[in-house]
Design an enzyme around this catalytic site. Structure first.
Site, PDB file in Angstrom:
ATOM      1  N   HIS A 121      91.321  19.366 -68.733  1.00  0.00           N
ATOM      2  CA  HIS A 121      90.913  18.817 -67.448  1.00  0.00           C
ATOM      3  C   HIS A 121      90.060  17.646 -67.819  1.00  0.00           C
ATOM      4  O   HIS A 121      89.393  17.662 -68.681  1.00  0.00           O
ATOM      5  CB  HIS A 121      90.223  20.104 -67.019  1.00  0.00           C
ATOM      6  CG  HIS A 121      89.925  19.713 -65.478  1.00  0.00           C
ATOM      7  ND1 HIS A 121      88.685  18.868 -64.997  1.00  0.00           N
ATOM      8  CD2 HIS A 121      90.258  20.365 -64.128  1.00  0.00           C
ATOM      9  CE1 HIS A 121      88.564  18.994 -63.811  1.00  0.00           C
ATOM     10  NE2 HIS A 121      89.569  19.529 -63.139  1.00  0.00           N
ATOM     11  N   ASP A 198      85.862  25.511 -72.149  1.00  0.00           N
ATOM     12  CA  ASP A 198      85.879  25.361 -70.730  1.00  0.00           C
ATOM     13  C   ASP A 198      86.468  26.687 -70.039  1.00  0.00           C
ATOM     14  O   ASP A 198      87.875  26.919 -70.437  1.00  0.00           O
ATOM     15  CB  ASP A 198      86.835  24.049 -70.482  1.00  0.00           C
ATOM     16  CG  ASP A 198      87.374  24.137 -68.948  1.00  0.00           C
ATOM     17  OD1 ASP A 198      87.048  24.958 -68.010  1.00  0.00           O
ATOM     18  OD2 ASP A 198      87.925  23.017 -68.449  1.00  0.00           O
ATOM     19  N   GLN A 201      89.468  28.485 -65.909  1.00  0.00           N
ATOM     20  CA  GLN A 201      90.446  29.157 -65.392  1.00  0.00           C
ATOM     21  C   GLN A 201      90.670  30.864 -66.136  1.00  0.00           C
ATOM     22  O   GLN A 201      91.518  31.331 -65.892  1.00  0.00           O
ATOM     23  CB  GLN A 201      91.836  28.588 -65.723  1.00  0.00           C
ATOM     24  CG  GLN A 201      91.668  27.086 -65.113  1.00  0.00           C
ATOM     25  CD  GLN A 201      91.763  27.391 -63.535  1.00  0.00           C
ATOM     26  OE1 GLN A 201      92.476  28.251 -63.042  1.00  0.00           O
ATOM     27  NE2 GLN A 201      91.381  26.219 -63.005  1.00  0.00           N
ATOM     28  N   LYS A 224      85.760  29.750 -58.268  1.00  0.00           N
ATOM     29  CA  LYS A 224      87.091  30.230 -58.835  1.00  0.00           C
ATOM     30  C   LYS A 224      87.318  31.706 -58.991  1.00  0.00           C
ATOM     31  O   LYS A 224      88.465  32.127 -59.173  1.00  0.00           O
ATOM     32  CB  LYS A 224      87.669  29.413 -60.147  1.00  0.00           C
ATOM     33  CG  LYS A 224      87.750  27.820 -59.688  1.00  0.00           C
ATOM     34  CD  LYS A 224      88.111  27.279 -61.035  1.00  0.00           C
ATOM     35  CE  LYS A 224      87.920  25.659 -60.992  1.00  0.00           C
ATOM     36  NZ  LYS A 224      88.925  24.966 -60.301  1.00  0.00           N
ATOM     37  N   CYS A 362      93.614  16.641 -62.036  1.00  0.00           N
ATOM     38  CA  CYS A 362      92.446  16.059 -62.833  1.00  0.00           C
ATOM     39  C   CYS A 362      93.109  16.096 -64.279  1.00  0.00           C
ATOM     40  O   CYS A 362      92.094  16.465 -65.245  1.00  0.00           O
ATOM     41  CB  CYS A 362      91.241  17.090 -62.609  1.00  0.00           C
ATOM     42  SG  CYS A 362      90.563  16.771 -61.045  1.00  0.00           S
TER      43      CYS A 362
END
Length: 405
Positions: A121, A198, A201, A224, A362
């Protein structure tokens, strides 16, 4: 886990869009919020609203207890060694920028290496681009396999003794690929590098144990994973956080201020300048309670089963291209329908009450690697069902007919 029963916990799902019951399949962008989270934020504003840490009055004490209580929940959620290792912020983007600005720019020298992948991303690419430009470091990329996965042999070849930072998404927001973060972290450490993850997700879908993974920094977003927007957290190992300089200065993060110099508070507050996102932290704590009451393992299993089911059903549609691995995929499926632009696909699906994401997500370098300008993405969460996937497939068949494919 009963996804149909869970739907009743989410008020927004009880509506029609364009005359059809809403099917929300844009969860990788943001999830919906259960009543317990909405009520927790509402209750804070109605009963406890005050600034934290500074006041000695009752409301200030209750607000501080709620805010710091949420930090404790995040620490337990990630199995951090201490709540002092949890920095509240706006989300994954802020967390990654904090590491790139507060750690990388201080530690990197010309000739050092930062290793990422082409599937990152933008939030996990641009901060490293800027850090490399500022320090003279080199940005390197682990090659992707045809399905978007990584081979550990490629990881070992890319990471060298000059590598200082490795930063990778645990789960790709486009391909759904689940990367072997624990093994990559071990390779990074063997070469003297730190491991940054990261977790945007991964945190909504699976149990994350930062100590078992042995990652050095881990960033995630609350919105999220059933929490409010504008709140997230950065985990960092104590030794690394202590040697970092803050990148935002002002009230609350200071210890002593003189006319020409200042000193900072101890962890974690030296990274939380200004009035913090108090209601957001309260909501994030409530979201963690909600997810843990269901079980992260159950949520992970449900998401993987739905993605497998969706991959199979979508594969039945002639002329569709599906990106990413057929197995070991988190809860999303990314695709293109013939030569129809994904925005047009998403617009037609919206007329059927189905919300998906369309665009480059993105991830423009990844789009170029896939040789497309954009894709459509259906992403699933704990309240989605196989019937939702069936409605998506039926609507895509209608889309084909509409565009005469």
């Amino acid at each position: 886990m009963d996804a149909r029963a869970l739907r009743s916990e989410f008020p927004i799902l009880d509506q029609e869009i364009n005359g059809h019951p809403l099917v929300y399949l844009d969860n990788a962008a943001t999830s919906q919020k259960p009543r317990s989270v909405i009520d927790a934020v509402k209750r804070y504003y109605e009963l406890d609203n005050a600034n934290v840490h500074r006041g000695v009055h009752t409301l200030g004490s209750r607000a501080t207890d709620a805010y710091e209580g949420a930090r404790e929940k995040v620490a337990r959620f990630l199995n951090a060694a201490s709540a002092r290792e949890i920095i509240f912020n706006r989300g994954t983007t802020t967390g990654l920028n904090t590491v790139a600005g507060g750690y990388a720019r201080q530690q990197l020298r010309e000739g050092d290496e930062i290793v990422v992948t082409q599937s990152e991303h933008h939030s996990n690419l641009i901060p490293w681009q800027q850090a490399a430009k500022a320090t003279g470091a080199t940005l390197k990329f682990i090659p992707l396999q045809e399905d978007g996965s990584l081979k550990l042999s490629d990881v070992e070849e890319t990471i060298t003794e000059r590598t200082r930072i490795v930063s990778i998404a645990y789960v790709s927001n486009v391909m759904g690929t689940v990367h072997p973060v624990k093994e990559i972290a071990a390779i990074a450490h063997k070469n003297g590098a730190i491991m940054v993850v990261d977790g945007a997700q991964s945190s909504p879908h699976m149990k994350v144990d930062v100590r078992d993974l042995d990652v050095d920094f881990y960033a995630f977003s609350g919105h999220k994973m059933c929490g409010p927007t504008g709140i997230g957290a950065l985990y960092g190992k104590t030794a690394l956080l202590e040697k970092m300089e803050p990148i935002e200065f002002g009230g609350e993060m200071i210890d002593f201020v003189e006319l020409y110099d200042s000193s900072w508070k101890e962890l974690p507050w030296k990274f939380e300048g200004g009035t913090p996102i108090i209601a957001g932290a309260v909501g994030l704590g409530a979201a963690i309670d909600f997810l843990e009451s269901i079980g992260l393992d159950e949520i992970d299993r449900h998401g993987r089963e739905l993605s497998r089911y969706a991959y199979g059903r979508l594969s039945e549609i002639e002329g569709i291209a599906i990106y990413g691995p057929s197995g070991n995929r988190s809860g999303l499926v990314t695709f293109n329908l013939g030569d129809v632009h994904p925005h047009d696909v998403a617009t037609v699906l919206d007329t059927e009450g189905i919300a998906i994401r369309a665009g480059h997500h993105c991830c423009q370098p990844l789009m170029r690697w896939l040789k497309v300008s954009a894709t459509a993405r259906a992403s699933f969460y704990l309240y989605n069902t196989e019937e939702d996937v069936d409605r998506l497939v039926d609507a895509l068949v209608k889309t084909k007919e509409f565009f005469q494919l």
